[in-house]
Structure formats: C-alpha cells, structure tokens
Design an enzyme around this catalytic site. Structure first.
Site, PDB file in Angstrom:
ATOM      1  N   PRO A   2       0.831  -1.211   0.000  1.00  9.65           N
ATOM      2  CA  PRO A   2       0.000   0.000   0.000  1.00  9.65           C
ATOM      3  C   PRO A   2       0.864   1.259   0.000  1.00  9.65           C
ATOM      4  O   PRO A   2       1.860   1.339   0.720  1.00  9.65           O
ATOM      5  CB  PRO A   2      -0.796  -0.127   1.301  1.00  9.65           C
ATOM      6  CG  PRO A   2      -0.805  -1.581   1.615  1.00  9.65           C
ATOM      7  CD  PRO A   2       0.513  -2.096   1.127  1.00  9.65           C
ATOM      8  N   GLU A   3       0.480   2.235  -0.824  1.00  9.74           N
ATOM      9  CA  GLU A   3       1.199   3.498  -0.896  1.00  9.74           C
ATOM     10  C   GLU A   3       0.385   4.575  -0.192  1.00  9.74           C
ATOM     11  O   GLU A   3      -0.629   4.276   0.447  1.00  9.74           O
ATOM     12  CB  GLU A   3       1.492   3.825  -2.365  1.00  9.74           C
ATOM     13  CG  GLU A   3       2.305   2.723  -3.046  1.00  9.74           C
ATOM     14  CD  GLU A   3       2.609   2.975  -4.515  1.00  9.74           C
ATOM     15  OE1 GLU A   3       2.467   4.130  -4.972  1.00  9.74           O
ATOM     16  OE2 GLU A   3       2.987   2.013  -5.217  1.00  9.74           O
TER      17      GLU A   3
END
Length: 278
Positions: A2-3
């Site tokens: 996840p960014e």
C-alpha cells in the site's frame, strides 16, 4: 505494498470505526509483528485500558494515537485492519487482535507476515525509527514547488529512485511515481539534477494531483488492497501508465514500455517521456 493513498484511506476508515473505543486487552498470535517493545506481554499490558483518540498517517505508516501512547504500524505487503464482532470466526492469517470493551475487535491480518508494530510514548515516535528519517509529506502545505526544488537540487541520482526514497518525499511508491512522471512527461531515468525549473514545477503538480485523485478514489486495488471496511479502491481504473505494458498510451497511442529502474518495474511512454538528461 500500500502506498500513500491506500494508507490514507485506511486511516480515514479506521477513524470512523474505532475512535473513542477503549482497549480491554490484546492478543498477539504472531510475536514477530511486534517490534517495540520486544516482549509481547509488555506490549499487550501497555495497551490495556487505553482509548483510541485518533488514527493518523506518516508516509506509509499508520499512527494510532491513544490517550498516553502511540502505536506505529506498517502494513508492508498485505497487512490489513478490520473491525469485527468478538464472536465472528478468525481468519487463519489474523496475527494481532485488539479487544475493545464494547465487544468489538480490531483485527490485524497479514498473509505475508511482513507487517510491523512499534509502541511509543507520545512524541517519542517521531524521534526514533521507523519514523525518524522520513522526508516531506507530498500532500502537506509545506510541500511547495520551492521545497520540492530544494529536495531535488543537485542530486546525482535518477529521478525515479529519488522519488521512491522515503528520506526525501514519503509515501509516493512505485505506482504513483510512474503515474506522476508520465503526467509531467519526464523519463524515469532522467538525472534529477538535469531537470529544469519548469520540469520540476510540472512534476510537483503531477505528484500532488495524482495522489489527491488517488486518495479521493480510495486508492488503487491493483493486487489485494482493501480499506478498513473491506472495500476496494477504484483508482486502478484511472491509471494512465502503470500496469499497461504494450497498451497504447492514452495521450499519443504509442505502446507503453516497461523496464527496470532502481530495481523496480517501471512503465513509461517512449514518445511522451523521451529519454534525455540521463
């Protein structure tokens, strides 16, 4: 992994789900998730009785701000948080359970088992690893075009690895670096110090616009990402370049290419992003 947009979305959903809840006790089923303190009984004992004030984000990390403690959590590849009723069956990949006094449970699941949790006194977390050396927040007011130019100025590295370096700018990640560079018409292997002021202005705008749009769309569910309510993001349907190898560029029709830059799979349009200033 996840960014920023995905972690921001998880933060927002968790705030809606667990703010104000008091922790009764904590069950740790996979000790290596807990990095600080290194004693899981101490970790669980410290958290018991504390109330969740709010959930914040720093880069790709979640900060669970309690009344007197801060828990820093990194989801790594596939970590997830979800709120459940206590009687609901456990997923086999559930590794940490925060039991609340109202009978609900915040469960952390992680198929890859790479996630981490650190516990700190308030303020201490920002002065010690893993948050200590993090760079600028790209959606913060302090991330101005002038500040971005200061960060990039004189750097001898290629622009993509620089943007992925969390000590300079946090949270962008591989997907959104490719998207921002495409918007700014900059080849990912361009030397950072060769970029003009105009190019840096365009790239700054592209970074902010891309991340803002992704946050508004709830992030990108390219692989297994879901938010704290089990919902997928939708920004993957708006991606212009990432994951579109051999598909026509939306701007010019040239086939999108993929290479490896700084050890990361990298998508770009050879026409819109000509290779120069390497």
């Amino acid at each position: 992994m996840p960014e920023l947009p995905e972690v921001e979305t998880v933060k927002r959903t968790l705030n809606a789900l667990i703010t104000g809840k008091q922790i009764q006790n904590v069950t740790v089923r996979l000790p290596r998730i807990i990095q600080r303190p290194d004693d899981i009984q101490a970790f669980a004992g410290m958290l018991a009785g504390h109330t969740v004030v709010q959930v914040e984000r720093r880069g790709k990390f979640l900060r669970f701000v309690l009344d007197g403690l801060v828990m820093v959590s990194h989801l790594r590849m596939e970590g997830r948080y979800g709120l459940y009723q206590g009687e609901e069956p456990l997923d086999k990949h559930t590794h940490v359970i925060f039991h609340f006094t109202d009978g609900t449970e915040l469960r952390y699941t992680d198929v890859r088992q790479f996630g981490t949790m650190h516990l700190f006194q308030p303020g201490e977390d920002l002065l010690l690893p893993p948050l200590k050396k993090l760079g600028e927040e790209p959606l913060a007011p302090s991330f101005t075009p002038e500040r971005f130019k200061e960060i990039v100025s004189g750097k001898s590295t290629k622009i993509k690895p620089l943007l992925l370096n969390q000590e300079y700018v946090v949270g962008i990640g591989n997907i959104y670096v490719d998207e921002a560079l495409h918007r700014a018409r900059i080849h990912p292997e361009t030397g950072a110090k060769s970029l003009t002021g105009s190019q840096l202005d365009q790239l700054h705008h592209a970074i902010v616009a891309t991340l803002t749009e992704a946050v508004n769309a709830g992030g990108s569910s390219v692989k297994s990402y879901v938010n704290g309510q089990g919902e997928s993001g939708s920004y993957q349907h708006q991606l212009l370049i990432y994951g579109r190898k051999d598909q026509p560029c939306a701007s010019c029709g040239t086939l999108i290419e993929k290479s490896v830059v700084g050890g990361r799979g990298t998508h770009y349009c050879p026409n819109c992003q000509p290779q120069k200033g390497i």
